[in-house]
Design a protein around this motif. Structure first.
Motif, PDB file in Angstrom:
ATOM      1  N   HIS A  41     -26.448   7.720   6.083  1.00  0.00           N
ATOM      2  CA  HIS A  41     -27.277   6.762   5.347  1.00  0.00           C
ATOM      3  C   HIS A  41     -28.014   7.522   4.245  1.00  0.00           C
ATOM      4  O   HIS A  41     -29.229   7.709   4.292  1.00  0.00           O
ATOM      5  CB  HIS A  41     -28.251   6.064   6.299  1.00  0.00           C
ATOM      6  N   GLN A  86     -19.310  12.217   0.835  1.00  0.00           N
ATOM      7  CA  GLN A  86     -20.363  12.317   1.833  1.00  0.00           C
ATOM      8  C   GLN A  86     -19.810  12.120   3.234  1.00  0.00           C
ATOM      9  O   GLN A  86     -20.298  12.728   4.197  1.00  0.00           O
ATOM     10  CB  GLN A  86     -21.441  11.280   1.533  1.00  0.00           C
ATOM     11  N   ILE A 118     -20.394   8.220   8.479  1.00  0.00           N
ATOM     12  CA  ILE A 118     -20.929   7.860   7.179  1.00  0.00           C
ATOM     13  C   ILE A 118     -22.446   7.974   7.222  1.00  0.00           C
ATOM     14  O   ILE A 118     -23.108   7.249   7.961  1.00  0.00           O
ATOM     15  CB  ILE A 118     -20.516   6.438   6.776  1.00  0.00           C
ATOM     16  N   TYR A 160     -23.397  -5.574  -3.262  1.00  0.00           N
ATOM     17  CA  TYR A 160     -24.292  -4.430  -3.377  1.00  0.00           C
ATOM     18  C   TYR A 160     -25.719  -4.921  -3.466  1.00  0.00           C
ATOM     19  O   TYR A 160     -26.038  -5.859  -4.201  1.00  0.00           O
ATOM     20  CB  TYR A 160     -23.958  -3.576  -4.602  1.00  0.00           C
ATOM     21  N   ARG A 198     -18.898   5.154  -6.886  1.00  0.00           N
ATOM     22  CA  ARG A 198     -19.671   5.086  -5.649  1.00  0.00           C
ATOM     23  C   ARG A 198     -18.787   5.316  -4.430  1.00  0.00           C
ATOM     24  O   ARG A 198     -19.181   6.021  -3.485  1.00  0.00           O
ATOM     25  CB  ARG A 198     -20.339   3.715  -5.526  1.00  0.00           C
ATOM     26  N   GLU A 199     -17.602   4.725  -4.450  1.00  0.00           N
ATOM     27  CA  GLU A 199     -16.718   4.861  -3.296  1.00  0.00           C
ATOM     28  C   GLU A 199     -16.223   6.299  -3.139  1.00  0.00           C
ATOM     29  O   GLU A 199     -16.167   6.824  -2.027  1.00  0.00           O
ATOM     30  CB  GLU A 199     -15.533   3.899  -3.418  1.00  0.00           C
ATOM     31  N   GLY A 234     -18.982   8.244  -1.830  1.00  0.00           N
ATOM     32  CA  GLY A 234     -19.155   7.939  -0.419  1.00  0.00           C
ATOM     33  C   GLY A 234     -18.147   8.661   0.466  1.00  0.00           C
ATOM     34  O   GLY A 234     -18.486   9.127   1.559  1.00  0.00           O
ATOM     35  N   TRP A 235     -16.904   8.775  -0.020  1.00  0.00           N
ATOM     36  CA  TRP A 235     -15.900   9.528   0.738  1.00  0.00           C
ATOM     37  C   TRP A 235     -16.254  11.004   0.810  1.00  0.00           C
ATOM     38  O   TRP A 235     -16.035  11.657   1.847  1.00  0.00           O
ATOM     39  CB  TRP A 235     -14.523   9.342   0.108  1.00  0.00           C
TER      40      TRP A 235
END
Length: 459
Positions: free
Chosen positions: A64, A54, A62, A228, A47-48, A51-52
Motif C-alpha cells: 500500500h 513495487q 502488493i 481511480y 501507474r500499472e 505497480g508491477w
C-alpha cells in the motif's frame, strides 16, 4: 522513400497540413478530447508498470504505497535499495544519451513553448523507464512528472501522424500534458489552469477551452472507467470564525518565507551532486544512499508521501513527529532531485506544505483556548496550497487544486488569502519559480529561433 510516402498522403491529411480542418473549432475540440483519452491511458500504463515494479520489490505482495513497502523491509535493505535503483536509473539515462539521438524536445514545456511540438518517442520511453527504477526503489520524488511527459508524448505522436502544422501540434501537446496532470491528481480545473498559467503564462479562451475539454475527458476516464480515487482523502474543512482568517494570513506569510529557502536548498543540492567526481549513475546511486540512510531512521521518507500526508490529515500527530518527518523528507527530496533522479517536485511540495501547516496549527492550538480554532488538519490543507502557490508562482492553479481536492467551499476564503500572500512574498524574495529555469531556457531558445527565422525571411 520519404517523397513516396508524402505523395500517398490522403486528401484529409493534406487538408490537415494546410490547416483547413485544424482551424475548425469543432475539430479542434474533438482532437482535444482524443488527447485527453490518450493522455489518461498513458498515465494508467505508467501507474500499472510502476505497480508491477513495487510488486516485485514487495516479494509477491502488493504494498500500500512505498512507505508500506519500506516498513516491510529490513534496515539494510532500506539502506541499499534506493542506491541500487538509482544506479540502474542512471545507467538507463547514460545509455539513452549515448545511443539514442535526440529528436524533438526534451520535455513537454519545451515542446509547448518553442519548436514544433515534437517530443522524441525513444527518449521519453528511456526517461520513463529510468524514473520507474528511481521511484520504484524509494526515491523521494513524485510520479506526476513522467506521467505528464508520457501523456504529452502520445499527443505529439498523434499530431505528427496527422501532419499538423507546428502551432496546432503544440496545442495538442498542451492538451496531452493537461490530461496527464488531471489524471495524476483528479483535478480537471487545476490541470487546465496549470498549463495556461505556468507554461503559456497567460489564460486565454483560445487555449483554455481545448485544455478544459482534454481535462474533462481525462478525468472521466480515470474516475469513472478505471475507478481511480483522489490522491488525498481530504477531511471536512473547518472554519470556526471569521477572525480566524488572520491566522491563515500568517500561514501564507510563513509559506512565502519558506518556499524560496526550499527551492534554494534544492539548487544547492543539485550543485553539490554535480561537483562529485562520479558519472551520472554514480551520482544517482549516491543520492539513493542518502535516501536509504534516512529511511533507516524513518521509512516514511520513501516515495511521494501520499500515505503520510493522508495520515497527517486524518490522525493526530505529535508536533515532534511532524517536525522530524518534515526535516527528513526535505533532505531526502533534495538528495533525490539533486542527484538527477527523474520525477516531479509537485507532490513533495504538497508534503512540505502540509507539514508546515500542521506545525503552525499545533502552535496556534497551544496559544489559544480549545474550541476557538479549526483543527490542525485544516491548517495542513491550506498549507499545501500556500506553499504550492509560493513555489510555482501560480496562485490561481493552487487555489483550484486544493479546492478540487477538498470539494469544500469553506476552504476558499482562507485558501485564497494564504495562496496570494505566499505568492507575493515568495516572488519578492525569489523572482524565479520552481519551473523558472526550464521556462527561461525555452524562452531564450524561442527568441533565438524567431530571430533566425526573421533573418532567413529577410534574406
Amino acid at each position: 522513400m520519404e517523397r513516396a510516402l508524402k505523395i500517398r498522403k490522403p486528401a484529409w491529411a493534406r487538408r490537415l497540413r494546410s490547416g483547413l480542418l485544424a482551424e475548425n473549432l469543432t475539430v479542434t475540440l474533438c482532437a482535444a478530447g482524443l488527447m485527453g483519452l490518450l493522455g489518461a491511458l498513458a498515465t494508467v500504463v505508467f501507474r500499472e508498470v510502476l505497480g508491477w515494479a513495487q510488486l516485485l520489490l514487495g516479494g509477491g505482495e502488493i504494498p500500500h504505497g512505498m512507505v508500506s513497502l519500506a516498513r516491510g523491509l529490513d534496515p539494510w535493505q532500506r539502506f541499499l535499495m534506493p542506491a541500487v535503483g538509482g544506479a540502474i536509473a542512471g545507467i538507463v539515462l547514460q545509455s539513452a544519451a549515448r545511443w539514442l539521438p535526440r529528436r524533438g524536445a526534451a520535455d513537454y514545456m519545451e515542446a509547448i513553448s518553442i519548436g514544433r511540438g515534437v517530443i522524441g518517442f525513444r527518449q521519453t520511453v528511456a526517461r520513463s523507464l529510468s524514473s520507474i527504477f528511481s521511484i520504484g526503489s524509494g526515491a523521494s520524488i513524485g510520479r506526476e512528472g513522467p506521467m505528464v511527459q508520457l501523456a504529452a508524448m502520445c499527443s505529439s505522436l498523434t499530431g505528427r501522424y496527422l501532419v499538423l502544422p507546428p502551432r496546432h501540434l503544440r496545442l495538442l501537446v498542451a492538451c496531452g500534458a493537461t490530461a496527464g496532470i488531471t489524471a495524476a491528481y483528479n483535478a480537471p480545473i487545476a490541470g487546465a489552469i496549470f498549463i495556461s498559467e505556468i507554461v503559456y503564462g497567460v489564460i486565454s479562451s483560445a487555449t483554455l477551452v481545448p485544455l478544459a475539454v482534454a481535462s474533462v475527458v481525462a478525468n472521466i476516464v480515470t474516475r469513472q472507467v478505471l475507478h481511480y480515487d483522489a490522491v488525498f482523502h481530504m477531511p471536512h474543512f473547518e472554519f470556526v470564525s471569521g477572525w480566524e482568517v488572520f491566522n491563515y494570513l500568517g500561514l501564507g506569510v510563513i509559506a512565502g518565507l519558506a518556499a524560496p529557502q526550499f527551492l534554494r536548498f534544492l539548487d544547492v543540492s543539485r550543485a553539490a551532486f554535480r561537483r562529485l567526481p562520479f558519472p551520472l549513475w554514480g551520482r544517482m546511486a549516491a543520492g539513493g544512499l542518502v535516501v536509504g540512510a534516512l529511511s533507516v531512521l524513518n521509512p516514511a521518507v520513501w516515495g511521494n508521501g501520499y500515505s503520510v500526508v493522508n495520515s497527517m490529515l486524518h490522525t493526530q500527530w505529535a508536533w515532534q513527529a511532524v517536525a522530524a518527518i518534515l526535516l527528513l523528507k526535505t533532505l531526502a527530496t533534495a538528495a533525490s532531485v539533486g542527484s538527477g533522479a527523474l520525477g516531479g517536485v509537485f507532490t513533495p511540495t504538497l508534503f512540505v506544505g502540509a507539514a508546515l501547516g500542521a506545525l503552525y496549527g499545533t502552535a496556534l492550538h497551544g496559544v489559544f483556548p480549545a474550541g476557538s480554532l479549526s483543527a490542525e488538519s485544516s491548517y495542513a490543507i491550506v498549507g499545501m496550497g500556500a506553499l504550492l502557490a509560493a513555489t510555482t508562482h501560480a496562485p490561481l492553479m493552487s487555489v483550484l487544486m486544493i479546492f478540487e481536492m477538498t470539494l469544500s467551499y469553506e476552504v476558499m476564503l482562507p485558501l485564497m488569502l494564504a495562496c496570494m500572500t505566499g505568492f507575493v512574498i515568495a516572488q519578492r524574495i525569489r523572482p524565479e519559480s520552481v519551473y523558472a529555469k526550464s521556462l527561461a531556457r525555452n524562452r531564450i531558445a524561442s527568441y533565438a529561433i524567431a530571430k533566425h527565422r526573421g533573418r532567413e525571411k529577410h534574406e
